[in-house]
Design a protein around this motif. Structure first.
Motif, PDB file in Angstrom:
ATOM      1  N   PRO A 334     -42.626  -0.300  -2.532  1.00 42.94           N
ATOM      2  CA  PRO A 334     -42.422   0.200  -3.893  1.00 42.94           C
ATOM      3  C   PRO A 334     -41.330  -0.574  -4.634  1.00 42.94           C
ATOM      4  CG  PRO A 334     -42.644   2.040  -2.369  1.00 42.94           C
ATOM      5  CD  PRO A 334     -42.615   0.788  -1.530  1.00 42.94           C
ATOM      6  N   SER A 335     -40.309  -1.054  -3.904  1.00 45.40           N
ATOM      7  CA  SER A 335     -39.214  -1.797  -4.555  1.00 45.40           C
ATOM      8  C   SER A 335     -39.735  -3.018  -5.308  1.00 45.40           C
ATOM      9  CB  SER A 335     -38.188  -2.247  -3.508  1.00 45.40           C
ATOM     10  OG  SER A 335     -38.815  -3.058  -2.527  1.00 45.40           O
ATOM     11  N   LEU A 336     -40.821  -3.611  -4.841  1.00 45.37           N
ATOM     12  CA  LEU A 336     -41.339  -4.830  -5.487  1.00 45.37           C
ATOM     13  C   LEU A 336     -41.973  -4.531  -6.848  1.00 45.37           C
ATOM     14  CD1 LEU A 336     -42.873  -6.950  -2.572  1.00 45.37           C
ATOM     15  CD2 LEU A 336     -40.519  -6.782  -3.363  1.00 45.37           C
ATOM     16  N   VAL A 337     -42.283  -3.256  -7.093  1.00 41.32           N
ATOM     17  CA  VAL A 337     -42.761  -2.849  -8.422  1.00 41.32           C
ATOM     18  C   VAL A 337     -41.587  -2.310  -9.247  1.00 41.32           C
ATOM     19  CG1 VAL A 337     -44.247  -1.201  -9.662  1.00 41.32           C
ATOM     20  CG2 VAL A 337     -45.073  -2.326  -7.564  1.00 41.32           C
ATOM     21  N   ILE A 338     -40.756  -1.495  -8.600  1.00 38.51           N
ATOM     22  CA  ILE A 338     -39.702  -0.787  -9.332  1.00 38.51           C
ATOM     23  C   ILE A 338     -38.627  -1.761  -9.842  1.00 38.51           C
ATOM     24  CG2 ILE A 338     -37.857   0.939  -9.084  1.00 38.51           C
ATOM     25  CD1 ILE A 338     -39.805   2.357  -7.032  1.00 38.51           C
ATOM     26  N   VAL A 339     -38.165  -2.662  -8.978  1.00 36.04           N
ATOM     27  CA  VAL A 339     -37.069  -3.556  -9.390  1.00 36.04           C
ATOM     28  C   VAL A 339     -37.494  -4.452 -10.571  1.00 36.04           C
ATOM     29  CG1 VAL A 339     -35.600  -5.485  -8.629  1.00 36.04           C
ATOM     30  CG2 VAL A 339     -35.871  -3.464  -7.169  1.00 36.04           C
ATOM     31  N   PRO A 340     -38.655  -5.145 -10.497  1.00 38.02           N
ATOM     32  CA  PRO A 340     -39.031  -5.967 -11.663  1.00 38.02           C
ATOM     33  C   PRO A 340     -39.230  -5.142 -12.935  1.00 38.02           C
ATOM     34  CG  PRO A 340     -40.314  -6.598  -9.737  1.00 38.02           C
ATOM     35  CD  PRO A 340     -39.571  -5.355  -9.360  1.00 38.02           C
ATOM     36  N   ALA A 341     -39.710  -3.895 -12.801  1.00 36.80           N
ATOM     37  CA  ALA A 341     -39.883  -3.060 -14.007  1.00 36.80           C
ATOM     38  C   ALA A 341     -38.521  -2.759 -14.641  1.00 36.80           C
ATOM     39  CB  ALA A 341     -40.617  -1.765 -13.653  1.00 36.80           C
ATOM     40  N   LEU A 342     -37.519  -2.532 -13.825  1.00 40.50           N
ATOM     41  CA  LEU A 342     -36.174  -2.286 -14.358  1.00 40.50           C
ATOM     42  C   LEU A 342     -35.639  -3.550 -15.024  1.00 40.50           C
ATOM     43  CD1 LEU A 342     -34.567  -0.272 -11.391  1.00 40.50           C
ATOM     44  CD2 LEU A 342     -35.543   0.631 -13.502  1.00 40.50           C
ATOM     45  N   GLN A 343     -35.841  -4.680 -14.338  1.00 39.35           N
ATOM     46  CA  GLN A 343     -35.338  -5.948 -14.903  1.00 39.35           C
ATOM     47  C   GLN A 343     -36.030  -6.267 -16.226  1.00 39.35           C
ATOM     48  OE1 GLN A 343     -36.167  -8.228 -11.351  1.00 39.35           O
ATOM     49  NE2 GLN A 343     -33.982  -8.499 -10.902  1.00 39.35           N
ATOM     50  N   ALA A 344     -37.332  -5.919 -16.302  1.00 39.31           N
ATOM     51  CA  ALA A 344     -38.072  -6.191 -17.547  1.00 39.31           C
ATOM     52  C   ALA A 344     -37.497  -5.392 -18.716  1.00 39.31           C
ATOM     53  CB  ALA A 344     -39.550  -5.855 -17.352  1.00 39.31           C
ATOM     54  N   ALA A 345     -36.846  -4.264 -18.394  1.00 43.16           N
ATOM     55  CA  ALA A 345     -36.228  -3.454 -19.458  1.00 43.16           C
ATOM     56  C   ALA A 345     -34.786  -3.883 -19.702  1.00 43.16           C
ATOM     57  CB  ALA A 345     -36.284  -1.973 -19.068  1.00 43.16           C
ATOM     58  N   GLY A 346     -34.392  -5.005 -19.094  1.00 44.97           N
ATOM     59  CA  GLY A 346     -33.051  -5.541 -19.355  1.00 44.97           C
ATOM     60  C   GLY A 346     -31.969  -4.968 -18.454  1.00 44.97           C
ATOM     61  N   VAL A 347     -32.389  -4.293 -17.378  1.00 45.62           N
ATOM     62  CA  VAL A 347     -31.415  -3.655 -16.489  1.00 45.62           C
ATOM     63  C   VAL A 347     -30.925  -4.659 -15.446  1.00 45.62           C
ATOM     64  CG1 VAL A 347     -31.191  -1.861 -14.704  1.00 45.62           C
ATOM     65  CG2 VAL A 347     -32.477  -1.391 -16.804  1.00 45.62           C
ATOM     66  N   ARG A 348     -29.624  -4.612 -15.140  1.00 50.17           N
ATOM     67  CA  ARG A 348     -29.068  -5.413 -14.021  1.00 50.17           C
ATOM     68  C   ARG A 348     -29.287  -4.621 -12.739  1.00 50.17           C
ATOM     69  NH1 ARG A 348     -22.943  -6.296 -14.733  1.00 50.17           N
ATOM     70  NH2 ARG A 348     -23.180  -7.054 -12.595  1.00 50.17           N
ATOM     71  N   VAL A 349     -29.771  -5.279 -11.708  1.00 53.13           N
ATOM     72  CA  VAL A 349     -30.038  -4.562 -10.456  1.00 53.13           C
ATOM     73  C   VAL A 349     -29.156  -5.118  -9.350  1.00 53.13           C
ATOM     74  CG1 VAL A 349     -31.766  -4.025  -8.689  1.00 53.13           C
ATOM     75  CG2 VAL A 349     -32.427  -4.043 -11.108  1.00 53.13           C
ATOM     76  N   ARG A 350     -28.420  -4.195  -8.716  1.00 54.65           N
ATOM     77  CA  ARG A 350     -27.661  -4.528  -7.503  1.00 54.65           C
ATOM     78  C   ARG A 350     -28.366  -3.838  -6.355  1.00 54.65           C
ATOM     79  NH1 ARG A 350     -22.430  -5.708  -8.182  1.00 54.65           N
ATOM     80  NH2 ARG A 350     -21.672  -4.506  -6.409  1.00 54.65           N
ATOM     81  N   ALA A 351     -28.465  -4.466  -5.195  1.00 50.24           N
ATOM     82  CA  ALA A 351     -29.236  -3.833  -4.126  1.00 50.24           C
ATOM     83  C   ALA A 351     -28.648  -4.124  -2.751  1.00 50.24           C
ATOM     84  CB  ALA A 351     -30.687  -4.322  -4.166  1.00 50.24           C
ATOM     85  N   HIS A 352     -28.967  -3.200  -1.841  1.00 52.24           N
ATOM     86  CA  HIS A 352     -28.589  -3.372  -0.442  1.00 52.24           C
ATOM     87  C   HIS A 352     -29.764  -2.967   0.435  1.00 52.24           C
ATOM     88  CE1 HIS A 352     -27.166  -1.753   3.453  1.00 52.24           C
ATOM     89  NE2 HIS A 352     -26.371  -2.810   3.427  1.00 52.24           N
ATOM     90  N   ASP A 353     -29.969  -3.688   1.508  1.00 46.55           N
ATOM     91  CA  ASP A 353     -30.891  -3.236   2.556  1.00 46.55           C
ATOM     92  C   ASP A 353     -30.336  -3.770   3.867  1.00 46.55           C
ATOM     93  OD1 ASP A 353     -34.065  -2.218   2.814  1.00 46.55           O
ATOM     94  OD2 ASP A 353     -33.307  -3.437   4.482  1.00 46.55           O
ATOM     95  N   PRO A 354     -30.300  -2.929   4.919  1.00 44.75           N
ATOM     96  CA  PRO A 354     -29.689  -3.390   6.164  1.00 44.75           C
ATOM     97  C   PRO A 354     -30.418  -4.575   6.796  1.00 44.75           C
ATOM     98  CG  PRO A 354     -29.955  -0.998   6.188  1.00 44.75           C
ATOM     99  CD  PRO A 354     -30.670  -1.509   4.971  1.00 44.75           C
ATOM    100  N   GLU A 355     -31.709  -4.719   6.578  1.00 54.84           N
ATOM    101  CA  GLU A 355     -32.464  -5.771   7.262  1.00 54.84           C
ATOM    102  C   GLU A 355     -33.366  -6.611   6.363  1.00 54.84           C
ATOM    103  OE1 GLU A 355     -32.049  -6.671  10.323  1.00 54.84           O
ATOM    104  OE2 GLU A 355     -30.780  -5.015  10.956  1.00 54.84           O
ATOM    105  N   ALA A 356     -33.706  -6.123   5.186  1.00 56.67           N
ATOM    106  CA  ALA A 356     -34.791  -6.755   4.424  1.00 56.67           C
ATOM    107  C   ALA A 356     -34.338  -7.791   3.392  1.00 56.67           C
ATOM    108  CB  ALA A 356     -35.633  -5.685   3.728  1.00 56.67           C
TER     109      ALA A 356
END
Ligand code: NAD
Length: 438
Positions: A334-356
């Motif tokens: 789901p992150s591969l849809v959600i993150v680009p949709a946020l970025q398309a709205a001009g949002v800065r995205v910071r993220a963490h994942d332990p392994e990915a």
């Protein structure tokens, strides 16, 4: 019995390693030379709990080898498994069987007479027979057996799933194939694992129907969650009570941002495409696919709504990118849809994942990656949980609140008690329940 596993991905590597743990001699072969080099240096190319120890032990005991030498690996085997990828074909959603057919053509020239060829990859009905036809056409008169042995392991608990499956499904055309597979899975008899021996076609269908059913179950509870939000219900209470009914069962009733991963999305799409081809529309499966796709987009909207009227320039912190915990796999997450949709709205995205992070970074350009979960909250207007990694469960709501600029947490996995988040002065927006305001 000597086994060769063609394809050393999540399924081939885990299955090969587990068969060597059962005491068989296993050669894992892959066309990806870098992967094989890493494995020969005892570096495990995927994250799967417990896999590194099993590899080291069986490699040291010389029951497990890794090679790119396809012909000699196949030539010495009594049983050859094909465990290569079967991704979605671009455009029509059907399973892309290119890798399976290519492996079949190559192995036909390398295998010795009497070999049992087992398709472990998830393949649409009719594929195993087609593989047998390919081998027969490449090496006319060669004596061999074809079998199907679909895999049901889940990433993140793959070893446990392989060692303690609910059932083993085996599709065969002759006793040689059946006997070989029964022998390979004999260590599981002690645990009284049911072995379903059936036709090739049934085995192929069982795999797709299982995955489609599970995808439908998740999608069903996600829709119930939407209704709960509207009418003042709580999906966790509803789901756990539904699950107590033995006819339904409690598994796969966790509402969330929509299913992802390397199997459910592509397998539902492939099953629907197969059914259309045979003029037998599987309308429940078609609808499941549609609802799930829409849900991922709706989750992005949920985060944007939490940012207020003008999201551009604001910051969202994301905890969890993998499609589920305990894996580094991000395929169709789901992150591969959600993150680009946020970025398309001009949002800065910071993220963490332990392994990915390593797998996700090339797919999610523009994301600021954080080394520690708390860092994600620094200056965030909204914090969103996308993957229920255990390491996120114990984060201190107060420590998160101190770091954040905004006051809203969108908990898409309902990992945090809403009241504790509210006590820290944050609003908890969960799934399938009304928000709890802080
Ligand atoms: P993967 O992409 O992780 O691995 C496939 C491997 O096959 C790659 O390393 C690739 O280099 C290799 N390969 C391709 N062609 C080859 C060839 N001709 N010779 C040797 N190696 C070759 O895929 P995966 O996730 O392991 O999935 C494999 C199959 O198992 C798929 O059909 C999938 O649907 C099914 N399956 C996957 C899971 C899962 O959780 N990942 C679970 C059950 C079933």
């Amino acid at each position: 019995m000597r086994i060769t596993m063609i394809g050393t991905g999540y399924v081939g590597l885990v299955s090969g390693v587990c068969f060597s743990e059962f005491g068989f001699d296993v050669t894992c072969v892959d066309i990806d030379a870098e992967k094989i080099e890493r494995l020969n240096r005892m570096e495990v190319p995927i994250f799967e709990p417990g896999l590194d120890d099993l590899i080291e032990r069986n490699y040291a005991d010389k029951r497990l080898t890794f090679t790119t030498d396809f012909d000699s690996a196949v030539g010495q085997a009594d049983v050859v498994f094909i465990a290569v990828g079967t991704p979605s074909r671009r455009g029509d959603g059907e399973a892309d069987l290119t890798y399976v057919y290519e492996a079949a053509r190559r192995l036909a020239h390398a295998m010795k007479p009497g070999t049992v060829v087992v398709i472990k990859s998830t393949v649409v009905v009719g594929t195993c027979r087609k593989v047998a036809e390919i081998i027969a056409a490449e090496r006319p008169g060669l004596d061999f057996s074809i079998a199907s042995n679909p895999e049901f392991l889940r990433e993140g608990s793959a070893i446990e799933d392989f060692m303690r499956p609910d059932r083993v499904v085996v599709g065969v055309v002759d006793t040689r194939g059946e006997e070989a597979l029964r022998r390979l899975y004999r260590p599981l008899f002690l645990r009284e694992t049911p072995i379903v021996v059936t036709t090739l076609e049934n085995a192929e269908l069982i795999k797709y129907a299982s995955n489609a059913f599970l995808a439908m179950k998740i999608t069903f509870i996600n829709e119930v969650a939407d209704l709960c939000e509207k009418v003042g219900g709580d999906v966790q209470k509803v789901a756990s009570a539904i699950g107590l009914d033995k006819r339904i069962g409690s598994k796969f009733l966790h509402a969330g941002p929509g299913y992802g991963g390397s199997c459910f999305p592509k397998d539902t799409t492939a099953l629907a495409a197969t059914a259309r081809k045979y003029d037998t529309a599987l309308r429940l499966v078609e609808t499941t696919i549609e609802v799930n796709d829409a849900r991922k987009r709706a989750m992005a909207e949920r985060v944007l709504n939490a940012l207020g009227a003008d999201p551009a320039g604001k910051t969202v912190g994301i905890l969890g990118i993998a499609f589920k915990p305990n894996t580094d796999d991000v395929r169709d997450a789901p992150s591969l849809v959600i993150v680009p949709a946020l970025q398309a709205a001009g949002v800065r995205v910071r993220a963490h994942d332990p392994e990915a992070q390593e797998q996700a970074a090339p797919l999610l350009p523009g994301v600021e990656w954080c080394d520690a979960p708390y860092d994600v909250a620094n200056g965030a207007d909204v914090l969103a949980v996308l993957t229920e990694w255990n390491v996120y469960r114990g984060l201190s709501p107060r420590a998160l609140a101190e770091r954040m600029r905004g006051r809203t947490v969108v908990d898409m996995r309902n990992i945090w008690p809403a009241e504790e988040i509210a006590e820290a002065g944050l609003t908890h927006v969960g799934i399938g329940r009304a928000p709890t305001r802080g």
